[in-house]
Scaffold this active site. Structure first.
Site, PDB file in Angstrom:
ATOM      1  N   GLU A   1      22.326  36.718  56.932  1.00 52.50           N
ATOM      2  CA  GLU A   1      23.639  36.669  56.267  1.00 52.50           C
ATOM      3  C   GLU A   1      24.565  37.673  56.927  1.00 52.50           C
ATOM      4  OE1 GLU A   1      22.902  37.175  52.078  1.00 52.50           O
ATOM      5  OE2 GLU A   1      21.779  35.312  51.958  1.00 52.50           O
TER       6      GLU A   1
ATOM      7  N   HIS B   1      33.242  37.612  47.023  1.00 56.40           N
ATOM      8  CA  HIS B   1      32.440  36.758  47.904  1.00 56.40           C
ATOM      9  C   HIS B   1      33.408  35.814  48.605  1.00 56.40           C
ATOM     10  CE1 HIS B   1      29.478  34.057  49.508  1.00 56.40           C
ATOM     11  NE2 HIS B   1      28.521  34.848  49.083  1.00 56.40           N
TER      12      HIS B   1
ATOM     13  N   ARG C   1      31.217  41.010  54.479  1.00 62.69           N
ATOM     14  CA  ARG C   1      31.997  40.268  53.491  1.00 62.69           C
ATOM     15  C   ARG C   1      33.431  40.724  53.307  1.00 62.69           C
ATOM     16  NH1 ARG C   1      27.703  39.259  48.797  1.00 62.69           N
ATOM     17  NH2 ARG C   1      26.500  37.905  50.148  1.00 62.69           N
TER      18      ARG C   1
ATOM     19  N   HIS D   1      32.636  39.097  42.871  1.00 58.98           N
ATOM     20  CA  HIS D   1      31.213  38.767  42.978  1.00 58.98           C
ATOM     21  C   HIS D   1      30.292  39.913  42.584  1.00 58.98           C
ATOM     22  CE1 HIS D   1      27.743  36.717  44.628  1.00 58.98           C
ATOM     23  NE2 HIS D   1      27.498  37.701  45.481  1.00 58.98           N
TER      24      HIS D   1
ATOM     25  N   ARG E   1      28.810  46.347  49.873  1.00 63.38           N
ATOM     26  CA  ARG E   1      27.381  46.011  49.837  1.00 63.38           C
ATOM     27  C   ARG E   1      27.022  45.010  50.931  1.00 63.38           C
ATOM     28  NH1 ARG E   1      24.301  41.700  46.955  1.00 63.38           N
ATOM     29  NH2 ARG E   1      26.369  40.807  46.748  1.00 63.38           N
TER      30      ARG E   1
HETATM   31  P1  FAD Z   1      21.684  40.876  35.414  1.00 62.52           P
HETATM   32  O1  FAD Z   1      20.713  40.035  36.114  1.00 62.52           O
HETATM   33  O2  FAD Z   1      23.080  40.443  35.430  1.00 62.52           O
HETATM   34  O3  FAD Z   1      21.224  41.028  33.894  1.00 62.52           O
HETATM   35  C1  FAD Z   1      22.079  41.647  32.966  1.00 62.52           C
HETATM   36  C2  FAD Z   1      21.425  41.578  31.599  1.00 62.52           C
HETATM   37  O4  FAD Z   1      22.079  42.486  30.711  1.00 62.52           O
HETATM   38  C3  FAD Z   1      21.505  40.225  30.927  1.00 62.52           C
HETATM   39  O5  FAD Z   1      20.268  39.969  30.314  1.00 62.52           O
HETATM   40  C4  FAD Z   1      22.558  40.422  29.829  1.00 62.52           C
HETATM   41  O6  FAD Z   1      22.397  39.617  28.683  1.00 62.52           O
HETATM   42  C5  FAD Z   1      22.298  41.866  29.468  1.00 62.52           C
HETATM   43  N1  FAD Z   1      23.422  42.524  28.809  1.00 62.52           N
HETATM   44  C6  FAD Z   1      24.615  42.873  29.350  1.00 62.52           C
HETATM   45  N2  FAD Z   1      25.371  43.487  28.418  1.00 62.52           N
HETATM   46  C7  FAD Z   1      24.645  43.516  27.280  1.00 62.52           C
HETATM   47  C8  FAD Z   1      24.885  43.999  25.969  1.00 62.52           C
HETATM   48  N3  FAD Z   1      26.049  44.571  25.606  1.00 62.52           N
HETATM   49  N4  FAD Z   1      23.910  43.851  25.045  1.00 62.52           N
HETATM   50  C9  FAD Z   1      22.742  43.261  25.344  1.00 62.52           C
HETATM   51  N5  FAD Z   1      22.460  42.784  26.577  1.00 62.52           N
HETATM   52  C10 FAD Z   1      23.400  42.913  27.520  1.00 62.52           C
HETATM   53  N6  FAD Z   1      22.141  39.595  45.180  1.00 62.52           N
HETATM   54  C11 FAD Z   1      21.229  39.545  46.176  1.00 62.52           C
HETATM   55  O7  FAD Z   1      20.615  40.569  46.515  1.00 62.52           O
HETATM   56  N7  FAD Z   1      20.980  38.371  46.807  1.00 62.52           N
HETATM   57  C12 FAD Z   1      21.612  37.210  46.493  1.00 62.52           C
HETATM   58  O8  FAD Z   1      21.341  36.180  47.066  1.00 62.52           O
HETATM   59  C13 FAD Z   1      22.581  37.251  45.475  1.00 62.52           C
HETATM   60  N8  FAD Z   1      23.278  36.141  45.160  1.00 62.52           N
HETATM   61  C14 FAD Z   1      24.124  36.171  44.095  1.00 62.52           C
HETATM   62  C15 FAD Z   1      24.759  35.004  43.700  1.00 62.52           C
HETATM   63  C16 FAD Z   1      25.551  34.986  42.582  1.00 62.52           C
HETATM   64  C17 FAD Z   1      26.228  33.721  42.165  1.00 62.52           C
HETATM   65  C18 FAD Z   1      25.750  36.176  41.838  1.00 62.52           C
HETATM   66  C19 FAD Z   1      26.606  36.191  40.617  1.00 62.52           C
HETATM   67  C20 FAD Z   1      25.148  37.360  42.252  1.00 62.52           C
HETATM   68  C21 FAD Z   1      24.336  37.368  43.376  1.00 62.52           C
HETATM   69  N9  FAD Z   1      23.702  38.527  43.798  1.00 62.52           N
HETATM   70  C22 FAD Z   1      22.797  38.475  44.813  1.00 62.52           C
HETATM   71  C23 FAD Z   1      23.826  39.764  43.025  1.00 62.52           C
HETATM   72  C24 FAD Z   1      22.599  39.934  42.115  1.00 62.52           C
HETATM   73  O9  FAD Z   1      22.231  38.686  41.610  1.00 62.52           O
HETATM   74  C25 FAD Z   1      22.866  40.862  40.948  1.00 62.52           C
HETATM   75  O10 FAD Z   1      23.443  42.049  41.409  1.00 62.52           O
HETATM   76  C26 FAD Z   1      21.581  41.207  40.225  1.00 62.52           C
HETATM   77  O11 FAD Z   1      20.877  40.047  39.883  1.00 62.52           O
HETATM   78  C27 FAD Z   1      21.882  42.020  38.985  1.00 62.52           C
HETATM   79  O12 FAD Z   1      20.695  42.185  38.271  1.00 62.52           O
HETATM   80  P2  FAD Z   1      20.680  43.112  37.000  1.00 62.52           P
HETATM   81  O13 FAD Z   1      19.276  43.143  36.511  1.00 62.52           O
HETATM   82  O14 FAD Z   1      21.339  44.385  37.305  1.00 62.52           O
HETATM   83  O15 FAD Z   1      21.633  42.377  35.939  1.00 62.52           O
HETATM   84  C1  SIN Z   2      24.945  34.737  48.861  1.00 65.10           C
HETATM   85  O1  SIN Z   2      23.948  34.036  48.752  1.00 65.10           O
HETATM   86  O2  SIN Z   2      25.861  34.533  49.648  1.00 65.10           O
HETATM   87  C2  SIN Z   2      25.041  35.913  47.972  1.00 65.10           C
HETATM   88  C3  SIN Z   2      24.190  36.962  48.505  1.00 65.10           C
HETATM   89  C4  SIN Z   2      24.525  38.248  47.862  1.00 65.10           C
HETATM   90  O3  SIN Z   2      25.466  38.341  47.086  1.00 65.10           O
HETATM   91  O4  SIN Z   2      23.826  39.219  48.177  1.00 65.10           O
END
Ligand code: FAD
Ligand code: SIN
Length: 539
Positions: free
Chosen positions: A115, A243, A291, A352, A387
């Site tokens: 990527e 993104h 990005r 994003h 990032r």
């Molecule tokens: P999340 O997975 O967002 O979980 C948050 C949790 O907190 C949820 O369960 C929610 O309900 C809970 N929560 C929030 N507020 C409250 C509240 N007030 N009370 C109770 N619960 C609450 N990263 C990569 O490294 N590779 C990728 O390919 C990639 N692709 C992506 C594609 C998309 C479309 C998106 C949106 C993001 C992508 N990212 C990628 C980024 C990555 O997915 C996220 O940064 C990561 O998954 C965040 O994980 P997390 O555990 O911090 O939070």
């Molecule tokens: C993507 O698949 O382009 C998202 C990857 C990322 O946000 O790290």
């Protein structure tokens, strides 16, 4: 309610930590709160994959470290980068052991993607639904731990600190301590007081602050806002990653569908409305530049040509390979009448990822005692000003692990004593006196629209001092109105989220105003150059 370990969030950070503490401390209670269903998270939507040094012949830790530092534009914490890159491979092995499946080549080696900003092929993936697969594996794994309880549809409103015991708490107060949280159980509609020994914020990102985002509706920055209200330290909020390639669907509201960067890694080419492959004019790395560069180039092309999107051309790609690697994208495009073999995909940048967040140290500790943060809500120093793609799932796992190591040590050092004993009776119940049921939801829904619009228009990819000033004035007014509503209305997730998003908007704008330079994701035409002085903005 009382628990030993409390976790807010059921994404990759929360679940990884929960599994580890539960296995290491089978006699302790581990409680997870999540505000909707357990799998509705940013994690579930991750497409491209997880970066890690897997190909020892061509790749190395040094190369991954260098790529991360280059993307971060001088603001990464080098020690954090070393930690994440070097420990990350072990964490990936763990999730494979817990059942996550990544695609393999016919010879049995892992199929590695590339990527933007990566100098080597190092992205492990599961088709174009990597996050869904990782979330599935983690949710399956935690079911095997009888000391973990997941409470879904439970909205955490605030962190409990000395403030709730009647003490004056300011940023300068030494030893602010987290005793637990107030949580709104959406089934009983009651706010419960939850005491905990150790609390982890794993609440994810804040993309919903913007009108167009790849993030699902849960991404409202609750953890950052709660930590800020509790006088915790918040860092580098101005660095919002857009993104470059979200699917452009006019009239469609809510979460924008992502076209993973891996498509460009496999040969997809960006073209403007004249059909020109414009990235050549912006960066030698063309479509695979980091990005921030690609998103700004697209923004510039859209403004220059007066269009609302550019095109992603996949017509010359091997279509069989495309279908194999990107079945979800293929299906989505077909559902709106686009056959990627024949037509180009309309794409535009969308909010994003939040690079900043709750400031944490190398063990995921926040500035508040007994409160940890991991995942997208944390600012570990890995991403700096921008990032590198696919580094966030990795970071979430590494720091969930580090939080686990430190928290379990603390818990064991305290064995015999019951956490928070002396304050058990001192924490007051949630007060509802003087509040009434919400009468006018439009006050909340309209304010949310206004917020998203102003953040997109004034605090987007390109910023100016005047736009930031205007945004701040509007935010001040919205803050005042919403606080008044909050004081007089029964608490609802919609109202709390609005309040949290206004706080996050304020933190983004304030940090942007403090940064008198352009660096990484923060581009201000009034300060178009990078300053010699390297500084993190901490609020
Ligand atoms: P999340 O997975 O967002 O979980 C948050 C949790 O907190 C949820 O369960 C929610 O309900 C809970 N929560 C929030 N507020 C409250 C509240 N007030 N009370 C109770 N619960 C609450 N990263 C990569 O490294 N590779 C990728 O390919 C990639 N692709 C992506 C594609 C998309 C479309 C998106 C949106 C993001 C992508 N990212 C990628 C980024 C990555 O997915 C996220 O940064 C990561 O998954 C965040 O994980 P997390 O555990 O911090 O939070
Ligand atoms: C993507 O698949 O382009 C998202 C990857 C990322 O946000 O790290």
């Amino acid at each position: 309610m009382q628990t030993d370990f409390l976790i807010i969030g059921s994404g990759i950070a929360g679940l990884t930590y929960a599994l580890k503490v539960a296995r290491d401390c089978p006699d302790k209670k581990v409680l997870i709160f999540t505000k909707t269903t357990s799998d509705e998270t940013n994690t579930k939507y991750a497409q491209g994959g997880i970066a890690g040094v897997w190909d020892n012949e061509n790749d190395s830790f040094e190369k991954h470290i260098e790529d991360t530092l280059i993307a971060g534009d001088g603001l990464c914490n080098e020690k954090t980068v070393e930690i994440v890159v070097r420990e990350g491979v072990e964490r990936i092995r763990e999730i494979i052991e817990w059942g996550a499946k990544f695609d393999k080549e016919p010879d049995g080696d892992y199929a590695l993607g590339k990527e933007g900003g990566h100098s080597e092929f190092r992205i492990l993936h599961h088709k174009d639904v990597t996050g869904r697969e990782m979330e599935r594996a983690l949710l399956e794994a935690i079911k095997t731990q009888s000391n973990i309880e997941v409470i879904t549809h439970c909205f955490v409103v605030d962190i409990i600190t000395q403030h709730h015991l009647g003490y004056l708490v300011t940023k300068a107060t030494p030893d602010i301590e987290c005793f637990g949280v107030y949580a709104l159980n959406l089934r009983t509609k009651k706010i419960e007081k939850v005491r905990s020994g150790i609390t982890l914020l794993a609440t994810g990102g804040n993309g919903q602050v913007y009108r167009t985002t790849t993030n699902p509706v849960i991404a409202t920055g609750d953890g950052v806002a709660m930590a800020y209200r509790a006088k915790g330290r918040i860092e580098n909020m101005e660095f919002i990653q857009f993104h470059p390639t979200a699917l452009y669907e006019p009239g469609v509201k809510g979460q924008a569908f992502l076209i993973t960067e891996a498509v460009r890694g496999d040969g997809g080419i960006l073209r403007n409305s004249d059909g020109e492959a414009f990235m050549e004019r912006y960066d030698a790395r063309k479509d695979l530049a980091p990005r921030d560069i690609v998103a700004r180039a697209i923004d510039n092309e859209m403004k220059r040509t007066g269009t609302e999107h550019v095109w992603l051309d996949c017509r010359d790609m091997d279509q069989e390979k495309f279908l194999h690697h990107f079945p979800n994208i293929h299906e989505k495009c077909l559902s709106i009448g686009i056959d990627v073999a024949k037509s180009m995909i309309p794409v535009a940048p969308a909010a994003h990822y939040s690079c900043g967040g709750i400031k944490t140290d190398e063990w995921a500790r926040t500035s508040i005692r007994h409160l940890y943060a991991a995942g997208e809500c944390a600012s570990t120093g890995l991403h700096g000003a921008n990032r590198l793609a696919s580094n966030s799932l990795l970071e979430a796992m590494v720091f969930a692990h580090r939080a686990y190591v430190d928290a379990v040590k603390k818990m064991k050092d305290n064995s015999g004593e019951e956490w928070g004993n002396w304050r058990r009776d001192a924490i007051p119940d949630w007060r509802t006196e003087g509040t009434t049921a919400p009468k006018e939801m439009i006050l909340i829904t309209q304010s949310l629209k206004e917020l998203q619009l102003l953040m997109s228009d004034y605090v987007g990819i390109v910023r100016t001092n005047t736009r930031l000033e205007r945004a701040m004035r509007r935010l001040d007014m919205m803050h005042e109105e919403t606080e008044e509503l909050y004081k007089t209305t029964e608490v609802s997730p919609q109202l709390c989220q609005l309040r949290n998003m206004i706080t996050v908007g304020y933190l983004i704008v304030k940090s942007a105003q403090f940064r008198h330079e352009s660096r990484g994701l923060h581009f201000n035409t009034d300060y178009p150059h990078k300053s010699e002085q390297v500084q993190n903005i901490v609020l």
